[in-house]
Motif scaffolding. Structure first.
Motif, PDB file in Angstrom:
ATOM      1  N   VAL A   1     -22.239 -20.306  -5.296  1.00  0.00           N
ATOM      2  CA  VAL A   1     -22.340 -18.859  -5.375  1.00  0.00           C
ATOM      3  C   VAL A   1     -21.095 -18.367  -6.101  1.00  0.00           C
ATOM      4  CG1 VAL A   1     -22.267 -16.712  -4.065  1.00  0.00           C
ATOM      5  CG2 VAL A   1     -23.696 -18.602  -3.272  1.00  0.00           C
TER       6      VAL A   1
ATOM      7  N   ALA B   1     -19.419 -14.949  -6.812  1.00  0.00           N
ATOM      8  CA  ALA B   1     -19.452 -13.525  -6.497  1.00  0.00           C
ATOM      9  C   ALA B   1     -18.279 -12.835  -7.177  1.00  0.00           C
ATOM     10  CB  ALA B   1     -19.383 -13.314  -4.983  1.00  0.00           C
TER      11      ALA B   1
ATOM     12  N   ASP C   1     -14.139 -29.098 -11.392  1.00  0.00           N
ATOM     13  CA  ASP C   1     -12.776 -29.388 -10.977  1.00  0.00           C
ATOM     14  C   ASP C   1     -11.758 -28.338 -11.413  1.00  0.00           C
ATOM     15  OD1 ASP C   1     -12.729 -29.909 -13.645  1.00  0.00           O
ATOM     16  OD2 ASP C   1     -11.601 -31.769 -13.487  1.00  0.00           O
TER      17      ASP C   1
ATOM     18  N   TRP D   1     -15.433 -13.876   3.837  1.00  0.00           N
ATOM     19  CA  TRP D   1     -16.272 -14.741   3.023  1.00  0.00           C
ATOM     20  C   TRP D   1     -15.651 -14.841   1.626  1.00  0.00           C
ATOM     21  CZ3 TRP D   1     -18.671 -14.358  -1.667  1.00  0.00           C
ATOM     22  CH2 TRP D   1     -19.635 -15.312  -1.967  1.00  0.00           C
TER      23      TRP D   1
ATOM     24  N   GLY E   1      -9.941 -29.109  -4.281  1.00  0.00           N
ATOM     25  CA  GLY E   1      -8.842 -29.765  -4.982  1.00  0.00           C
ATOM     26  C   GLY E   1      -8.782 -29.359  -6.433  1.00  0.00           C
ATOM     27  N   ARG E   2      -9.457 -28.234  -6.764  1.00  0.00           N
ATOM     28  CA  ARG E   2      -9.596 -27.884  -8.167  1.00  0.00           C
ATOM     29  C   ARG E   2      -8.343 -27.218  -8.733  1.00  0.00           C
ATOM     30  NH1 ARG E   2     -14.991 -25.042  -9.404  1.00  0.00           N
ATOM     31  NH2 ARG E   2     -13.995 -23.243  -8.468  1.00  0.00           N
ATOM     32  N   VAL E   3      -8.250 -27.239 -10.049  1.00  0.00           N
ATOM     33  CA  VAL E   3      -7.273 -26.406 -10.732  1.00  0.00           C
ATOM     34  C   VAL E   3      -7.782 -24.965 -10.654  1.00  0.00           C
ATOM     35  CG1 VAL E   3      -6.291 -25.787 -12.962  1.00  0.00           C
ATOM     36  CG2 VAL E   3      -6.493 -28.192 -12.315  1.00  0.00           C
ATOM     37  N   VAL E   4      -6.931 -24.075 -10.174  1.00  0.00           N
ATOM     38  CA  VAL E   4      -7.295 -22.662 -10.105  1.00  0.00           C
ATOM     39  C   VAL E   4      -6.343 -21.914 -11.040  1.00  0.00           C
ATOM     40  CG1 VAL E   4      -7.497 -20.625  -8.646  1.00  0.00           C
ATOM     41  CG2 VAL E   4      -8.148 -22.857  -7.747  1.00  0.00           C
TER      42      VAL E   4
ATOM     43  N   VAL F   1      -8.787 -13.983  -5.410  1.00  0.00           N
ATOM     44  CA  VAL F   1      -9.582 -15.114  -5.891  1.00  0.00           C
ATOM     45  C   VAL F   1      -9.680 -16.103  -4.737  1.00  0.00           C
ATOM     46  CG1 VAL F   1      -9.738 -17.041  -7.521  1.00  0.00           C
ATOM     47  CG2 VAL F   1      -8.809 -14.835  -8.283  1.00  0.00           C
TER      48      VAL F   1
ATOM     49  N   ASP G   1     -11.612 -19.599  -3.602  1.00  0.00           N
ATOM     50  CA  ASP G   1     -12.331 -20.741  -4.160  1.00  0.00           C
ATOM     51  C   ASP G   1     -12.660 -21.712  -3.037  1.00  0.00           C
ATOM     52  OD1 ASP G   1     -13.012 -22.838  -6.097  1.00  0.00           O
ATOM     53  OD2 ASP G   1     -11.077 -23.717  -5.532  1.00  0.00           O
ATOM     54  N   THR G   2     -13.953 -21.866  -2.743  1.00  0.00           N
ATOM     55  CA  THR G   2     -14.368 -22.836  -1.724  1.00  0.00           C
ATOM     56  C   THR G   2     -15.414 -23.757  -2.326  1.00  0.00           C
ATOM     57  OG1 THR G   2     -16.261 -21.613  -0.812  1.00  0.00           O
ATOM     58  CG2 THR G   2     -14.063 -21.016  -0.003  1.00  0.00           C
TER      59      THR G   2
ATOM     60  N   ASP H   1     -18.579 -24.280  -2.021  1.00  0.00           N
ATOM     61  CA  ASP H   1     -19.896 -23.840  -2.480  1.00  0.00           C
ATOM     62  C   ASP H   1     -19.950 -22.373  -2.878  1.00  0.00           C
ATOM     63  OD1 ASP H   1     -19.689 -22.714  -0.031  1.00  0.00           O
ATOM     64  OD2 ASP H   1     -21.712 -23.210   0.636  1.00  0.00           O
ATOM     65  N   ALA H   2     -18.796 -21.710  -2.900  1.00  0.00           N
ATOM     66  CA  ALA H   2     -18.819 -20.306  -3.307  1.00  0.00           C
ATOM     67  C   ALA H   2     -17.450 -19.868  -3.803  1.00  0.00           C
ATOM     68  CB  ALA H   2     -19.265 -19.409  -2.158  1.00  0.00           C
ATOM     69  N   LEU H   3     -17.492 -18.883  -4.688  1.00  0.00           N
ATOM     70  CA  LEU H   3     -16.297 -18.363  -5.344  1.00  0.00           C
ATOM     71  C   LEU H   3     -16.356 -16.838  -5.261  1.00  0.00           C
ATOM     72  CD1 LEU H   3     -13.958 -18.493  -7.476  1.00  0.00           C
ATOM     73  CD2 LEU H   3     -15.742 -18.574  -9.216  1.00  0.00           C
ATOM     74  N   LEU H   4     -15.202 -16.220  -4.970  1.00  0.00           N
ATOM     75  CA  LEU H   4     -15.123 -14.759  -4.948  1.00  0.00           C
ATOM     76  C   LEU H   4     -13.992 -14.314  -5.860  1.00  0.00           C
ATOM     77  CD1 LEU H   4     -15.710 -11.895  -3.704  1.00  0.00           C
ATOM     78  CD2 LEU H   4     -13.914 -12.450  -2.041  1.00  0.00           C
ATOM     79  N   VAL H   5     -14.269 -13.326  -6.703  1.00  0.00           N
ATOM     80  CA  VAL H   5     -13.239 -12.694  -7.527  1.00  0.00           C
ATOM     81  C   VAL H   5     -13.438 -11.186  -7.389  1.00  0.00           C
ATOM     82  CG1 VAL H   5     -12.250 -12.456  -9.831  1.00  0.00           C
ATOM     83  CG2 VAL H   5     -13.351 -14.613  -9.172  1.00  0.00           C
TER      84      VAL H   5
ATOM     85  N   HIS I   1     -25.194 -20.073   2.242  1.00  0.00           N
ATOM     86  CA  HIS I   1     -23.899 -19.764   1.641  1.00  0.00           C
ATOM     87  C   HIS I   1     -23.126 -18.690   2.395  1.00  0.00           C
ATOM     88  CE1 HIS I   1     -25.961 -21.675  -1.836  1.00  0.00           C
ATOM     89  NE2 HIS I   1     -24.767 -22.164  -2.035  1.00  0.00           N
TER      90      HIS I   1
END
Lengths: 356, 356
Positions: A311, A313, A327, B12, B309-312, B322, B324-325, B327-331, B355
């Protein structure tokens, strides 16, 4: 002839050294940029007339993405040697098959719109190339871009065909504004049309050693030492772009003409220009996702790309870029999308080479 | 007594129904909020005096995160029944062990600063509770917050202890501004200190059926029918908060006092308030990452959280969130962090319950 090279780190984290942009579905369709490039020329060239030059890292991916292109037409460079060696090799391979052939050179990672106009102008360029001229398809500038080289066109020599006075380096902002205002300058999009015979003759005239190297490779092309000769000779070839190595000298000799093109074109330099190149939704957003679930609330004029099934968002932002990959994640304003290069440089310097 | 419940979807995608915020390391340390809550009271209560009330979904996680808390002190509600049933049950369990016990009630997902001041004020509240009063630890407001309930304090009855006239619902913005200006109102942080005997007496007086149900559960607590009785009786208990169910009535009867507290406190209502609660770096950024590689360029006053473990990489933005999990991303901008609730509602409505 399609050049499928370059790592394109300005599209990081989507595009990587190991996964360049031409292998990605960035055109808003199911096709990768490479596949879209082949599809674009399908009315002009049968698949067995399509040649692709790529590197060892991407040869397998190219072969699988283009099942209708014959294996012998996928030319794999032993090492990167810039565009002149790549074009020279492919021109020489094509010349063995048909010395009279006229070829068009494209990049595998550009976006082009107005398909019928594209075909019309390439046909016009091919006609112009029959005279022996090296033809560049220059793009009419739509902004005072400082990131491209320019072509200075002069008098018209046939309908839709102009002589080229010279190639110009990437200009300053002031100079670019002057170019735009004058109407005499075109973007050099690296799109060329020529007889292979005429191109190889110019290569021999201006870069005799490189020409001789390619001739030696071709001499052994069908023999048992193909790979040995290819690898050994290739390694010593001069590393130079086709612009510096042949086109500028040919222009100075009056051998270059241009077909000014007015179809939409983008080299997708960064995510901002990707957004410019594609039609947005009602809010001006360009959303490219494979399996992801995009959830946009109050978002405008933004570019959202995801290759994951997550997701994504985004709430209450405009003019931002969000790129979500397995990654790595990128979030930035569109007008700073070009700074991705610095991010990549920083990651490499900090020992995170696996992420670039 | 630590209440470890609530799903916290305003955090969330970090906090989920299945993974609430008290289980997360959100305090900028290696401890989860639950662990930090136990650590915070370690000078006041030995681990075997710590009781946790939680739900069936998180019992195992709570038990593993708190290895020094005895198993019998981890009280698992068969179903959510709001805070009055939870506090009543734990008070009754504690009263069996020590009818004279004074307990302090905390939430497992709040952040509190100034440890020495915290201990000092809880001790003061415990002294006040020895008189039989129900003591609330009210937080001195630092802004005209409309998201909290308030306590109206009146005359001082001992050093640092005031009578409470009444509990007030979440106010409008104007009313909240008036509360802040008056200096007579405190935030109701759900932090209480009382003799279990006094609390159970008020429960019996105001909510006799709920009190009788808990008594029936306790009656069977050590017997073979523990789980059968617990499940059956619990299911019929009134679902009501401790504020509505006991504290407001007790305040009306003059039995509630408050210790106004001036330590930093946050219930981490959303990612913006998380950012407010923690010390930022030199650029004002609060960065909470486990294994991720954060790369911030020209970013200020932002909250960046990653559990992957990603590059953010975040470039050129201020006041953004921001998260970052897997299965989901919030911005989103910090001032719209509260809209995450709508995102979650939308995902649930669109069939993406997994989710949320």
């Amino acid at each position: 002839m399609i050049l499928a090279g370059g790592s394109g780190t300005r599209l990081w984290p989507l595009s990587r050294a190991a996964n360049p942009k031409f292998l990605h579905r960035l055109g808003g369709t199911d096709q990768t940029l490479l596949q879209a490039t082949v599809a674009r020329v399908s009315a002009l060239s049968h698949p067995d007339q399509v040649y692709v030059v790529t590197g060892v890292a991407h040869a397998a991916a190219v072969a699988r993405q283009l099942p209708r292109v014959p294996e012998d037409n996928i030319l794999v460079e032993p090492a990167p040697r810039d565009s002149l060696a790549a074009i020279g090799l492919a021109a020489a391979v094509i010349a063995r098959r048909d010395p009279e052939a006229v070829v068009a050179v494209y990049s595998a990672d550009h976006l082009i719109g107005r398909q019928e106009r594209f075909e019309e102008l390439i046909r016009l360029a091919a006609d112009a190339a029959e005279t022996g001229a090296l033809v560049t398809v220059g793009i009419r500038p739509t902004r005072a871009e400082t990131g491209f080289g320019y072509l200075h066109r002069t008098e018209q020599i046939a309908p839709g065909v102009h002589r080229i006075a010279e190639f110009r380096e990437k200009p300053s902002a002031d100079v670019a504004a002057g170019y735009l205002a004058s109407g005499e300058y075109l973007w050099n999009a690296g799109m060329f049309v020529f007889q292979v015979r005429a191109f190889l003759a110019e290569l021999e005239r201006q870069r005799p050693r490189l020409h001789a190297g390619i001739a030696a490779i071709i001499e052994a092309w069908d023999g048992p030492d193909h790979e040995i000769v290819f690898g050994a000779v290739w390694d010593d070839l001069e590393k130079i772009s086709v612009d510096y190595g042949v086109m500028e000298g040919a222009a100075a000799a009056g051998k270059v003409v241009t077909v000014p093109a007015d179809f939409p074109w983008s080299n997708i330099g960064d995510f901002h220009s990707l957004g410019e190149s594609l039609d947005g939704d009602a809010d001006g957003n360009v959303v490219l996702t494979d399996a992801a679930v995009p959830t946009l609330r109050g978002v405008e004029d933004s570019v959202v790309v995801s290759t994951t099934g997550r997701v994504v968002a985004v709430v209450g932002l405009r003019d931002v870029v969000v790129v979500d990959t397995e990654d790595a994640l990128l979030v930035c304003p569109r007008d700073r999308a070009h700074e991705v290069k610095q991010v990549v440089d920083g990651l490499r310097a900090d020992g995170h080479a696996a992420h670039v």
